[in-house]
Design a protein around this motif. Sequence first.
Motif, PDB file in Angstrom:
ATOM      1  N   PHE A   1       6.410  -4.022  -0.153  1.00 19.93           N
ATOM      2  CA  PHE A   1       5.193  -3.961   0.046  1.00 19.93           C
ATOM      3  C   PHE A   1       4.508  -3.382   1.154  1.00 19.93           C
ATOM      4  O   PHE A   1       3.369  -2.586   0.893  1.00 19.93           O
ATOM      5  CB  PHE A   1       4.953  -5.478   0.266  1.00 19.93           C
ATOM      6  N   ALA A   2       5.280  -3.300   2.019  1.00 22.82           N
ATOM      7  CA  ALA A   2       4.448  -2.733   3.444  1.00 22.82           C
ATOM      8  C   ALA A   2       4.595  -1.075   2.907  1.00 22.82           C
ATOM      9  O   ALA A   2       3.717  -0.626   3.305  1.00 22.82           O
ATOM     10  CB  ALA A   2       5.633  -2.902   4.589  1.00 22.82           C
ATOM     11  N   ALA A   3       5.570  -0.733   2.470  1.00 20.34           N
ATOM     12  CA  ALA A   3       5.746   0.783   2.013  1.00 20.34           C
ATOM     13  C   ALA A   3       4.462   1.153   1.013  1.00 20.34           C
ATOM     14  O   ALA A   3       3.855   2.222   1.269  1.00 20.34           O
ATOM     15  CB  ALA A   3       7.180   1.028   1.377  1.00 20.34           C
ATOM     16  N   GLY A   4       4.276   0.322   0.257  1.00 14.80           N
ATOM     17  CA  GLY A   4       3.216   0.421  -0.961  1.00 14.80           C
ATOM     18  C   GLY A   4       1.946   0.635   0.004  1.00 14.80           C
ATOM     19  O   GLY A   4       0.907   1.282  -0.500  1.00 14.80           O
ATOM     20  N   LEU A   5       1.749  -0.551   0.702  1.00 12.93           N
ATOM     21  CA  LEU A   5       0.538  -0.654   1.564  1.00 12.93           C
ATOM     22  C   LEU A   5       0.248   0.542   2.224  1.00 12.93           C
ATOM     23  O   LEU A   5      -1.084   1.192   2.171  1.00 12.93           O
ATOM     24  CB  LEU A   5       0.454  -2.027   2.310  1.00 12.93           C
ATOM     25  N   LEU A   6       1.059   1.245   2.993  1.00 11.84           N
ATOM     26  CA  LEU A   6       0.878   2.142   3.903  1.00 11.84           C
ATOM     27  C   LEU A   6       0.725   3.622   3.153  1.00 11.84           C
ATOM     28  O   LEU A   6      -0.147   4.424   3.427  1.00 11.84           O
ATOM     29  CB  LEU A   6       2.081   2.441   4.671  1.00 11.84           C
ATOM     30  N   SER A   7       1.470   3.826   1.607  1.00  8.12           N
ATOM     31  CA  SER A   7       1.129   4.900   0.770  1.00  8.12           C
ATOM     32  C   SER A   7      -0.033   5.005   0.450  1.00  8.12           C
ATOM     33  O   SER A   7      -0.728   5.783   0.368  1.00  8.12           O
ATOM     34  CB  SER A   7       2.126   4.567  -0.005  1.00  8.12           C
ATOM     35  N   ARG A   8      -0.704   3.601   0.006  1.00 10.50           N
ATOM     36  CA  ARG A   8      -2.165   3.717  -0.290  1.00 10.50           C
ATOM     37  C   ARG A   8      -3.035   3.786   0.839  1.00 10.50           C
ATOM     38  O   ARG A   8      -4.112   4.378   0.481  1.00 10.50           O
ATOM     39  CB  ARG A   8      -2.303   2.277  -1.129  1.00 10.50           C
ATOM     40  N   LEU A   9      -2.854   3.464   2.026  1.00 12.68           N
ATOM     41  CA  LEU A   9      -3.660   3.929   3.290  1.00 12.68           C
ATOM     42  C   LEU A   9      -3.910   5.327   3.165  1.00 12.68           C
ATOM     43  O   LEU A   9      -4.657   5.726   3.806  1.00 12.68           O
ATOM     44  CB  LEU A   9      -3.199   3.174   4.516  1.00 12.68           C
ATOM     45  N   CYS A  10      -2.746   6.023   2.940  1.00 15.05           N
ATOM     46  CA  CYS A  10      -2.787   7.360   3.116  1.00 15.05           C
ATOM     47  C   CYS A  10      -2.954   8.051   1.754  1.00 15.05           C
ATOM     48  O   CYS A  10      -2.592   9.294   1.635  1.00 15.05           O
ATOM     49  CB  CYS A  10      -1.499   7.608   3.801  1.00 15.05           C
ATOM     50  N   ALA A  11      -3.792   7.604   0.870  1.00 11.91           N
ATOM     51  CA  ALA A  11      -3.736   8.269  -0.486  1.00 11.91           C
ATOM     52  C   ALA A  11      -4.486   9.424  -0.597  1.00 11.91           C
ATOM     53  O   ALA A  11      -4.316  10.614  -1.356  1.00 11.91           O
ATOM     54  CB  ALA A  11      -4.405   6.989  -1.451  1.00 11.91           C
ATOM     55  N   HIS A  12      -5.291   9.746   0.316  1.00 10.35           N
ATOM     56  CA  HIS A  12      -6.000  10.885   0.675  1.00 10.35           C
ATOM     57  C   HIS A  12      -5.525  12.130   1.526  1.00 10.35           C
ATOM     58  O   HIS A  12      -6.150  13.005   2.158  1.00 10.35           O
ATOM     59  CB  HIS A  12      -7.575  10.683   0.662  1.00 10.35           C
TER      60      HIS A  12
END
Length: 304
Positions: free
Chosen positions: A253-264
């Motif tokens: 979950f944490a990895a998914g959250l961080l990945s989306r925080l950096c989506a751009h």
Amino acid sequence: MTGGPGATLVLGEALVDLVPVSGDGGVRAAQFGGAPANVAVGLARLGTPVSFAGGLGDDGFAGMIEARLRAAGAGLELCARSALPTALAVAEPGSGETGYHFHLQDTATFRLPDLSARTGGFGAVYVGGLAAVVEPAASAVRATALAAAEQSLLVVDPNVRRDRTLGPDRGSAALRELCGLAQVVKASDEDLRQLWPGADPEETCRKLAAGGRLVVLTRGARGSTAYTATAPPVSVAATPVEVVNTIGAGDAFAAGLLSRLCAHGSFTVHPEPEELRDMLSFASEVAASVCARAGTEPSVPAGT
């Protein structure tokens, strides 16, 4: 991995979980583990550039750990090396959560580098877990976190583990301090009950968010909620899945959250409500991919 505005530095432990083998309770399988290491693998699998900075020994377990991180695509240039053995966590899965008995002392796992001089080279720095409370790693984590809070986006997942070897009073204080330094806090309701006993986890989230932080509360099968200082909380249901395994789901979950925080290509410090909803939904799908099978490595959600 050289870093950059879209890259994450993950500082913490990579160890071996000894997990019961299905059908034979007397046999345990050695499994890649450690919350920060799981997050690093998850980020790499999701396409987010990541450097993992942990302590690696020279035993067979360390070789397994290094191979797993490299295969996922995580950079290891910042790892510390020593001739000490790898730490072990004996997993005891239960009906609610997985308990652990740890073998931590005199291991390579907690000989971490102080990377306070390197944090400005990354868009985000992730810390938490055992390395935040077990010396000598805890001192390196604290120094790096202090620098990251000034030079980068500090992300903290306390990932509280109850074990008599951790010194709960001092450990809790260290994790509370890290949460106070962070710009992003991801924590479970059980984490917050352990760190702020007697306080409602939702109220703790609101207080942390009032300081300008993004705070994400996870509740397992009951979903997740994001709190900010400027908008009402945003909640998302957990992705439905037939649960096979819960080990590593919070890290996914944490990895998914961080990945989306950096989506751009760079990290969003203050997401809009719809961005928050998207982040939570994506993170929930990533966590569900771990729950659906044995192991801790997530799959990229379909349609991503």
